[in-house]
Design a protein around this motif. Structure first.
Motif, PDB file in Angstrom:
ATOM      1  N   TYR A   1      -6.957  -6.831  11.203  1.00 58.50           N
ATOM      2  CA  TYR A   1      -7.542  -6.689   9.877  1.00 58.50           C
ATOM      3  C   TYR A   1      -7.356  -7.949   9.054  1.00 58.50           C
ATOM      4  N   SER A   2      -8.328  -8.192   8.204  1.00 55.64           N
ATOM      5  CA  SER A   2      -8.211  -9.226   7.196  1.00 55.64           C
ATOM      6  C   SER A   2      -7.557  -8.601   5.963  1.00 55.64           C
ATOM      7  N   VAL A   3      -6.431  -9.191   5.539  1.00 61.62           N
ATOM      8  CA  VAL A   3      -5.700  -8.684   4.373  1.00 61.62           C
ATOM      9  C   VAL A   3      -5.409  -9.866   3.447  1.00 61.62           C
ATOM     10  N   PRO A   4      -6.378 -10.182   2.575  1.00 63.44           N
ATOM     11  CA  PRO A   4      -6.267 -11.376   1.730  1.00 63.44           C
ATOM     12  C   PRO A   4      -5.075 -11.372   0.771  1.00 63.44           C
TER      13      PRO A   4
ATOM     14  N   LYS B   1      -4.972   2.083   7.194  1.00 65.15           N
ATOM     15  CA  LYS B   1      -5.633   1.483   6.033  1.00 65.15           C
ATOM     16  C   LYS B   1      -5.181   2.147   4.737  1.00 65.15           C
TER      17      LYS B   1
ATOM     18  N   GLU C   1      -9.521  -5.777   3.853  1.00 64.07           N
ATOM     19  CA  GLU C   1     -10.841  -6.225   3.384  1.00 64.07           C
ATOM     20  C   GLU C   1     -11.864  -6.266   4.501  1.00 64.07           C
ATOM     21  N   GLY C   2     -11.401  -6.217   5.721  1.00 65.09           N
ATOM     22  CA  GLY C   2     -12.366  -6.254   6.815  1.00 65.09           C
ATOM     23  C   GLY C   2     -11.692  -6.107   8.153  1.00 65.09           C
TER      24      GLY C   2
END
Ligand SMILES: [Cu+2]
Length: 72
Positions: A6-9, A56, A67-68
């Protein structure tokens, strides 16, 4: 067994990666969690009873929303 990335900004330092690894690692069914502060990605390997939905939800709850999905 499923592995997701996962993208986790919201990740910005080693404290963030540590928190994520500890919290997600405590979810039943999660086998491994690797959070990376440079790429701001989290790779998680899990099996039931864990699920993408539960992971999530937990990340959102601890203020690291996903985020994605980068890969399955
Ligand atoms: Cu941090």
């Amino acid at each position: 067994m499923t592995t997701v990335t996962y993208s986790v900004p919201a990740i910005h330092c080693g404290h963030c990666t540590h928190t994520i690894e500890m919290e997600v690692g405590e979810l039943q069914g999660v086998q491994s969690v690797k959070a990376d502060e440079a790429t701001r990605k989290v790779q998680i390997t899990f099996d039931i009873p864990a699920s993408e939905e539960k992971i999530k939800a937990l990340l959102a709850e601890i203020d690291y929303p996903v985020e994605g999905l980068i890969s399955l």
